[in-house]
Design an enzyme around this catalytic site. Structure first.
Site, PDB file in Angstrom:
ATOM      1  N   CYS A 181       0.850  -1.194   0.000  1.00 15.92           N
ATOM      2  CA  CYS A 181       0.000   0.000   0.000  1.00 15.92           C
ATOM      3  C   CYS A 181       0.884   1.242   0.000  1.00 15.92           C
ATOM      4  CB  CYS A 181      -0.876  -0.006   1.250  1.00 15.92           C
ATOM      5  SG  CYS A 181      -1.969   1.407   1.390  1.00 15.92           S
ATOM      6  N   HIS A 213      -9.195  -4.083  -1.482  1.00 17.74           N
ATOM      7  CA  HIS A 213      -8.227  -3.237  -0.763  1.00 17.74           C
ATOM      8  C   HIS A 213      -8.711  -1.782  -0.743  1.00 17.74           C
ATOM      9  CE1 HIS A 213      -3.868  -2.174   0.234  1.00 17.74           C
ATOM     10  NE2 HIS A 213      -4.357  -0.997  -0.140  1.00 17.74           N
ATOM     11  N   GLU A 214      -9.200  -1.291  -1.888  1.00 15.44           N
ATOM     12  CA  GLU A 214      -9.649   0.108  -1.963  1.00 15.44           C
ATOM     13  C   GLU A 214     -10.970   0.324  -1.223  1.00 15.44           C
ATOM     14  OE1 GLU A 214      -7.395   2.017  -2.824  1.00 15.44           O
ATOM     15  OE2 GLU A 214      -6.178   0.543  -3.870  1.00 15.44           O
ATOM     16  N   HIS A 250     -10.108   0.790   2.278  1.00 12.69           N
ATOM     17  CA  HIS A 250      -9.638   2.159   2.557  1.00 12.69           C
ATOM     18  C   HIS A 250     -10.824   3.083   2.820  1.00 12.69           C
ATOM     19  CE1 HIS A 250      -5.322   2.373   2.148  1.00 12.69           C
ATOM     20  NE2 HIS A 250      -5.308   1.795   0.962  1.00 12.69           N
TER      21      HIS A 250
HETATM   22 ZN   LIG Z   1      -3.709   0.975   0.005  1.00 11.42          ZN
END
Ligand SMILES: [Zn+2]
EC number: 3.5.1.88
Length: 182
Positions: free
Chosen positions: A107, A150-151, A154
């Site tokens: 990341c 993953h996004e 976030h």
């Molecule tokens: Zn990330």
């Protein structure tokens, strides 16, 4: 189908914030995908991703904005199977997922570490396109599925560090440019 970048205004490159910035640990609110500020934010995310070597995705909290918006582009990555080119989504959700697999993840907001993270390898993601606000669905697998999850994490205030099984699943990043950094 790849997102049509010509529907967005020119993007500005923004500074990427790093952990432990508070915004990275904060769940972003849903936002109006037709709001010009949100559309500009999406353009900025794409511009910032594009100038960052090895970066395959970027979410709003990573440029200091608490909001559910992100972009992903895994084109050319060796672990990619399905690939939709540029994906830009607002208020995205995983609506179906299956087949968990553990794999290494990095990341841009955690530049010194990678981690082994268990994620679904097949997902259906539903969200809205910035600009028109049209609802859209992305069905994908493998590395693109991982990048999308993953996004979305976030946007919910979660980092891959929150998903690893423990310290043994964290690794010092050895070759910065070779590791994917969604
Ligand atoms: Zn990330």
């Amino acid at each position: 189908m790849s997102f049509d970048l010509s529907t967005l205004p020119p993007g500005r490159v923004r500074e990427v914030v790093r952990a432990p910035a508070h915004v990275l640990a904060t769940a972003g609110p849903e936002v109006d995908p037709t709001d010009p500020e949100v559309v500009q934010l999406c353009a900025d995310l794409v511009a910032t991703m594009r100038v960052s070597p090895g970066c395959v995705g970027l979410a709003a909290p990573q440029v200091g904005v608490s909001a559910q918006a992100f972009c992903v582009d895994v084109t050319g990555h060796p672990k990619t199977r399905a690939g939709h080119g540029l994906v830009v989504l607002v208020n995205a959700r995983v609506v179906e997922s299956s087949r968990n697999e553990r794999a290494r993840e990095g990341c841009m907001s955690v530049p010194d570490l990678t981690g082994d993270v268990k994620r679904a390898t097949r997902v259906t993601v539903r969200g809205h396109l910035p600009g028109t606000g049209e609802e859209t669905e992305v069905v994908t697998d493998a590395f693109e599925a991982r990048a999308l999850q993953h996004e979305i994490d976030h946007c919910a205030g979660l980092l891959f560090l929150d998903r690893v099984a423990g310290a043994h699943a964290l690794h010092a990043r050895q070759v910065y440019l070779d590791a994917p950094a969604p």
